[in-house]
Write a protein that holds these residues in place. Structure first.
Motif, PDB file in Angstrom:
ATOM      1  N   TYR A  99       0.821  -1.216   0.000  1.00 28.21           N
ATOM      2  CA  TYR A  99       0.000   0.000   0.000  1.00 28.21           C
ATOM      3  C   TYR A  99       0.857   1.269   0.000  1.00 28.21           C
ATOM      4  O   TYR A  99       0.596   2.211  -0.734  1.00 28.21           O
ATOM      5  CB  TYR A  99      -0.881  -0.029   1.260  1.00 28.21           C
ATOM      6  CG  TYR A  99      -1.906   1.076   1.350  1.00 28.21           C
ATOM      7  CD1 TYR A  99      -3.236   0.833   1.024  1.00 28.21           C
ATOM      8  CD2 TYR A  99      -1.554   2.345   1.777  1.00 28.21           C
ATOM      9  CE1 TYR A  99      -4.174   1.840   1.098  1.00 28.21           C
ATOM     10  CE2 TYR A  99      -2.497   3.359   1.857  1.00 28.21           C
ATOM     11  CZ  TYR A  99      -3.807   3.105   1.520  1.00 28.21           C
ATOM     12  OH  TYR A  99      -4.728   4.107   1.592  1.00 28.21           O
ATOM     13  N   LEU A 100       1.904   1.274   0.832  1.00 29.18           N
ATOM     14  CA  LEU A 100       2.759   2.457   0.940  1.00 29.18           C
ATOM     15  C   LEU A 100       3.484   2.739  -0.370  1.00 29.18           C
ATOM     16  O   LEU A 100       3.608   3.879  -0.796  1.00 29.18           O
ATOM     17  CB  LEU A 100       3.801   2.260   2.045  1.00 29.18           C
ATOM     18  CG  LEU A 100       3.336   2.543   3.458  1.00 29.18           C
ATOM     19  CD1 LEU A 100       4.462   2.257   4.433  1.00 29.18           C
ATOM     20  CD2 LEU A 100       2.885   3.990   3.583  1.00 29.18           C
ATOM     21  N   ILE A 101       3.946   1.664  -1.003  1.00 30.47           N
ATOM     22  CA  ILE A 101       4.688   1.844  -2.251  1.00 30.47           C
ATOM     23  C   ILE A 101       3.770   2.415  -3.321  1.00 30.47           C
ATOM     24  O   ILE A 101       4.129   3.333  -4.057  1.00 30.47           O
ATOM     25  CB  ILE A 101       5.329   0.510  -2.697  1.00 30.47           C
ATOM     26  CG1 ILE A 101       6.374   0.113  -1.666  1.00 30.47           C
ATOM     27  CG2 ILE A 101       5.935   0.624  -4.087  1.00 30.47           C
ATOM     28  CD1 ILE A 101       7.041  -1.202  -1.917  1.00 30.47           C
ATOM     29  N   ARG A 102       2.524   1.910  -3.360  1.00 28.53           N
ATOM     30  CA  ARG A 102       1.573   2.429  -4.352  1.00 28.53           C
ATOM     31  C   ARG A 102       1.276   3.900  -4.072  1.00 28.53           C
ATOM     32  O   ARG A 102       1.116   4.704  -4.989  1.00 28.53           O
ATOM     33  CB  ARG A 102       0.278   1.604  -4.318  1.00 28.53           C
ATOM     34  CG  ARG A 102       0.422   0.273  -5.034  1.00 28.53           C
ATOM     35  CD  ARG A 102      -0.872  -0.501  -5.023  1.00 28.53           C
ATOM     36  NE  ARG A 102      -1.102  -1.114  -3.720  1.00 28.53           N
ATOM     37  CZ  ARG A 102      -2.299  -1.216  -3.153  1.00 28.53           C
ATOM     38  NH1 ARG A 102      -3.362  -0.734  -3.755  1.00 28.53           N
ATOM     39  NH2 ARG A 102      -2.423  -1.799  -1.988  1.00 28.53           N
ATOM     40  N   THR A 103       1.214   4.237  -2.769  1.00 29.70           N
ATOM     41  CA  THR A 103       0.927   5.630  -2.423  1.00 29.70           C
ATOM     42  C   THR A 103       2.096   6.535  -2.811  1.00 29.70           C
ATOM     43  O   THR A 103       1.909   7.612  -3.373  1.00 29.70           O
ATOM     44  CB  THR A 103       0.612   5.735  -0.924  1.00 29.70           C
ATOM     45  OG1 THR A 103      -0.450   4.831  -0.625  1.00 29.70           O
ATOM     46  CG2 THR A 103       0.187   7.134  -0.546  1.00 29.70           C
ATOM     47  N   TYR A 104       3.313   6.075  -2.531  1.00 29.60           N
ATOM     48  CA  TYR A 104       4.482   6.857  -2.932  1.00 29.60           C
ATOM     49  C   TYR A 104       4.564   6.994  -4.453  1.00 29.60           C
ATOM     50  O   TYR A 104       5.007   8.021  -4.968  1.00 29.60           O
ATOM     51  CB  TYR A 104       5.778   6.246  -2.371  1.00 29.60           C
ATOM     52  CG  TYR A 104       6.108   6.770  -1.003  1.00 29.60           C
ATOM     53  CD1 TYR A 104       6.602   8.066  -0.833  1.00 29.60           C
ATOM     54  CD2 TYR A 104       5.907   6.006   0.130  1.00 29.60           C
ATOM     55  CE1 TYR A 104       6.881   8.574   0.422  1.00 29.60           C
ATOM     56  CE2 TYR A 104       6.179   6.504   1.402  1.00 29.60           C
ATOM     57  CZ  TYR A 104       6.670   7.790   1.536  1.00 29.60           C
ATOM     58  OH  TYR A 104       6.932   8.295   2.771  1.00 29.60           O
ATOM     59  N   ALA A 105       4.095   5.961  -5.157  1.00 31.33           N
ATOM     60  CA  ALA A 105       4.089   6.032  -6.619  1.00 31.33           C
ATOM     61  C   ALA A 105       3.211   7.193  -7.085  1.00 31.33           C
ATOM     62  O   ALA A 105       3.557   7.909  -8.038  1.00 31.33           O
ATOM     63  CB  ALA A 105       3.599   4.714  -7.210  1.00 31.33           C
ATOM     64  N   ASN A 149      -8.770   5.720   7.506  1.00 29.33           N
ATOM     65  CA  ASN A 149      -7.431   5.771   6.909  1.00 29.33           C
ATOM     66  C   ASN A 149      -6.639   6.971   7.420  1.00 29.33           C
ATOM     67  O   ASN A 149      -7.163   8.066   7.549  1.00 29.33           O
ATOM     68  CB  ASN A 149      -7.589   5.878   5.387  1.00 29.33           C
ATOM     69  CG  ASN A 149      -6.295   5.624   4.659  1.00 29.33           C
ATOM     70  OD1 ASN A 149      -5.264   6.194   4.988  1.00 29.33           O
ATOM     71  ND2 ASN A 149      -6.329   4.758   3.669  1.00 29.33           N
ATOM     72  N   PHE A 150      -5.368   6.766   7.754  1.00 28.69           N
ATOM     73  CA  PHE A 150      -4.548   7.913   8.149  1.00 28.69           C
ATOM     74  C   PHE A 150      -3.291   8.038   7.314  1.00 28.69           C
ATOM     75  O   PHE A 150      -2.633   9.066   7.321  1.00 28.69           O
ATOM     76  CB  PHE A 150      -4.192   7.873   9.639  1.00 28.69           C
ATOM     77  CG  PHE A 150      -3.393   6.675  10.056  1.00 28.69           C
ATOM     78  CD1 PHE A 150      -4.006   5.515  10.462  1.00 28.69           C
ATOM     79  CD2 PHE A 150      -2.006   6.727  10.051  1.00 28.69           C
ATOM     80  CE1 PHE A 150      -3.267   4.409  10.843  1.00 28.69           C
ATOM     81  CE2 PHE A 150      -1.258   5.623  10.427  1.00 28.69           C
ATOM     82  CZ  PHE A 150      -1.899   4.465  10.825  1.00 28.69           C
ATOM     83  N   VAL A 151      -2.958   7.003   6.550  1.00 28.13           N
ATOM     84  CA  VAL A 151      -1.730   7.039   5.762  1.00 28.13           C
ATOM     85  C   VAL A 151      -1.903   7.936   4.535  1.00 28.13           C
ATOM     86  O   VAL A 151      -1.054   8.779   4.233  1.00 28.13           O
ATOM     87  CB  VAL A 151      -1.326   5.612   5.324  1.00 28.13           C
ATOM     88  CG1 VAL A 151      -0.106   5.660   4.442  1.00 28.13           C
ATOM     89  CG2 VAL A 151      -1.068   4.748   6.538  1.00 28.13           C
ATOM     90  N   THR A 152      -3.046   7.771   3.856  1.00 30.36           N
ATOM     91  CA  THR A 152      -3.280   8.543   2.639  1.00 30.36           C
ATOM     92  C   THR A 152      -3.369  10.052   2.916  1.00 30.36           C
ATOM     93  O   THR A 152      -2.706  10.836   2.231  1.00 30.36           O
ATOM     94  CB  THR A 152      -4.534   8.002   1.910  1.00 30.36           C
ATOM     95  OG1 THR A 152      -4.303   6.627   1.622  1.00 30.36           O
ATOM     96  CG2 THR A 152      -4.795   8.745   0.631  1.00 30.36           C
ATOM     97  N   PRO A 153      -4.140  10.486   3.933  1.00 30.60           N
ATOM     98  CA  PRO A 153      -4.146  11.932   4.223  1.00 30.60           C
ATOM     99  C   PRO A 153      -2.755  12.445   4.585  1.00 30.60           C
ATOM    100  O   PRO A 153      -2.389  13.567   4.254  1.00 30.60           O
ATOM    101  CB  PRO A 153      -5.095  12.075   5.410  1.00 30.60           C
ATOM    102  CG  PRO A 153      -5.857  10.821   5.482  1.00 30.60           C
ATOM    103  CD  PRO A 153      -5.100   9.763   4.769  1.00 30.60           C
TER     104      PRO A 153
END
Lengths: 273, 349
Positions: free
Chosen positions: A103-109, A211-215
């Motif tokens: 999930y984190l890698i996709r978000t950083y992408a 969710n708290f990672v995306t914000p």
């Protein structure tokens, strides 16, 4: 039954009870929990407009993400269900393929794509379409985009499975009796797949609101959702009791959404029979 | 059934341990920020003392604080935490006093490093690194070199959307306190409200809040001016020599990252040996060169290359100048009002 029950008790019921109990104590002066006073102060504090507005705002963002995910997910599921049999499995496989990446890698992408010096802005500026980078990262747009991107596959799967169960003869009968394709969809197909829509919607809503990672990453920390608020209480403010109070309220909100969905599903089954 | 599988697990763990470690090997467990000490620390320490060093990492002070308060510190011997957290851990009774007789290399510290307000005389904490919080910027992208906190908080038009601030509550607020000439440990409501209004206004001009990647935003040109810890600005300077660091004219906080020994330590002797090892002159130099932060280790800092100090001018800030700045302290009972103010800023549109 027994192992399932142990699992449920140890990993669901006990933690929820802990949260419930913690909510009625106070933060110790140096963090931790002051077990000496029982208080309802946290509940009163949570009623402060500041925190209520964070809840409302999170629900609004989660709601928009849910709506968009449904608008994208339904046609996608419909197209997959109507595709030739041999293509359906590969298409579904492609829908869930992103889950193979963290999930984190996709978000950083997404950050790489959207940032002011990133691929999208870079390409648009290079082509002379825009002269200043578009503000498409570190704002609400980026957060909603991230949530929709991450959770739409759940909608596709949920709606596909209810379309799959739908007997095609209903739609045929409707067409034979003279209904247009549009009327058939609105009056026959959509109501009969409502349980899939509800399941997908609840998935997206519940996952988005907590969710708290995306914000944090795509919103640049400028957007506070309820998940961030809870995270900050537990980690930054070291106020576990207040964090527990907010978590309890969030759990209650999610239970409400799940109950509504179960009721909707129950009613849909009732109509079938 | 359950007991037997546990037994098997235990036996296999033992046999693995027996294969790797000599019999009755001594061991200590430390927790540090990822990348905040030289990578070969464990090897060097083992070679010198014969003690195995197991390194756990934490991303933030708050994370290790959570782990340690939940477990009473079981399983850790030495922790690296910022001074307000060392102070709180000590108040919670989770730390062991520092026995100077067992750490002779304490004499390598600058005299200033033994007068820190959070712990005069290093009774429960030993400083590991220290420095300032200020402005890190691309000298080729800003119109005028920043000199004041107001250059960040009330940015000129060309900087709007090109600045970031630290998200960690204490440093975020400190920028506002310092700009207004207040103490960095302010908790009275009127001052909190004033700083909140300022920071809410600043939020509209921010690219993002960023604690971890601000220097790469400078390198990529996404940001022109960021709120930064001096040592971390050095990582940017290493990649682009147009990046500069300045302590604003209103001043900075003095932050101190420390090493503490847990009360629950299973090997307090080994823990003291580890701290003594870190404080050796040659290791002080090696730490400073690897993490690019100032260390309070005089012997180590004195042996740094001239070239290093020229490339990273903030590494040459004198300890006497550092001590002019106020340290962040644990806010104790004031934390509640402080946290609510921070939530108000974070939730503001």
């Amino acid at each position: 039954m027994a192992p399932g029950l142990i699992w449920l008790t140890a990993l669901m019921i006990v933690p929820c009870l802990l949260i419930f109990v913690l909510a009625f104590y106070e933060r110790g002066i140096y963090g931790g929990v002051d077990w000496s006073i029982l208080t309802s102060e946290n509940i009163r504090r949570a009623a402060d407009w500041l925190y209520v507005s964070v809840f409302i705002d999170s629900a609004r963002i989660a709601g928009i993400a849910t709506l968009i995910a449904l608008l994208i997910g339904y046609p996608a599921a419909f197209a997959i269900a109507r595709a030739p049999e041999r293509l359906q499995t590969p298409l579904l496989f492609m829908a869930i393929l992103p889950f193979w990446t963290n999930y984190l890698i996709r978000t950083y992408a997404w950050i790489v794509l959207l940032n002011p010096a990133g691929l999208i802005n870079g390409a648009l500026i290079h082509l002379g379409i825009i002269s200043e980078p578009l503000p498409i990262l570190y704002n609400e747009f980026a957060v909603i985009l991230g949530l929709v991107y991450n959770y739409t596959p759940f909608v596709v799967l949920a709606i596909y499975s209810s379309l799959q169960r739908l007997d095609p003869s209903y739609a045929e009968a409707s067409r034979d009796l003279g209904a247009s394709a549009f009327t058939t969809f609105v009056r026959i197909i959509l109501p009969l797949t409502a349980s899939g829509v509800a399941a997908g919607a609840v998935f997206v809503f519940v996952l988005s609101i907590g969710n708290f990672v995306t914000p944090d990453l795509l919103g640049g920390g400028k957007l506070q959702m309820i998940g961030n608020l809870i995270y900050d209480q537990f980690l930054t403010a070291r106020d576990w009791p207040f964090g527990a109070t907010l978590s309890g309220l969030l759990i209650a909100l999610m239970m409400l959404a799940l109950t509504a969905q179960a009721l909707a599903a129950g009613r849909a089954r009732g109509e079938h029979a | 059934m359950k007991l037997r599988s546990l037994g098997i697990l235990f036996a296999s763990a033992l046999s693995i341990a027996a294969g790797v470690m000599p019999a009755n090997a001594e061991k200590i467990v430390i927790s540090n920020w990822d990348g905040y000490m030289p990578k070969d620390m464990a090897e060097k320490f083992k070679a010198e003392t014969g003690i195995d060093l197991e390194v756990a990492v934490h991303a933030t002070n708050e994370e290790i604080m959570g782990k340690v308060t939940a477990s009473g510190g079981q399983g850790f011997d030495v922790l690296f935490v910022s001074s307000p957290f060392a102070e709180a851990l000590n108040q919670l009774g989770l730390l062991s006093p520092i026995d100077a007789a067992k750490i002779p290399n304490l004499s390598n510290l600058y005299p200033e490093a033994t007068q820190l307000k959070h712990d005069p005389g290093n009774t429960f904490s030993v400083p590991y690194s220290w420095g300032t919080t200020g402005l890190c910027y691309r000298s080729d992208l800003v119109k005028a070199e920043p000199t004041s906190w107001n250059d960040l908080l009330n940015p000129s038009d060309d900087l709007k959307g090109k600045i970031t601030m630290l998200a960690t509550d204490r440093w975020l607020m400190a920028a506002g306190f310092l700009a207004n000439g207040m103490s960095v440990n302010t908790t009275d409501q009127a001052s909190l409200d004033k700083v909140r209004d300022q920071l809410v206004a600043t939020k509209k001009s921010l690219l993002a809040y960023d604690d971890t990647t601000f220097y790469s935003k400078l390198v990529s040109g996404e940001a022109s001016l960021v709120h930064a810890w001096d040592g971390w600005c050095n990582y940017g300077i290493a990649e682009n020599d147009k990046i500069k660091y300045v302590v604003p004219k209103e001043g900075s906080d003095l932050w101190v990252d420390t090493m503490v020994i847990t009360k629950a330590s299973a090997n307090p002797e080994g823990a003291a040996k580890f701290i003594n090892f870190v404080l050796k002159a040659e290791n002080g130099k090696w730490v400073a060169e690897n993490i690019m932060y100032k260390t309070p280790n005089k012997a180590g800092m004195d042996s740094l290359d001239k070239a290093t100090l020229e490339k990273y001018p903030n590494m040459a800030i004198a300890p006497a100048d550092l001590l002019k700045f106020e340290q962040l302290r644990d806010l104790g009972a004031g934390m509640k009002a402080f946290s609510k103010t921070v939530s108000e800023i974070m939730a503001a549109k």
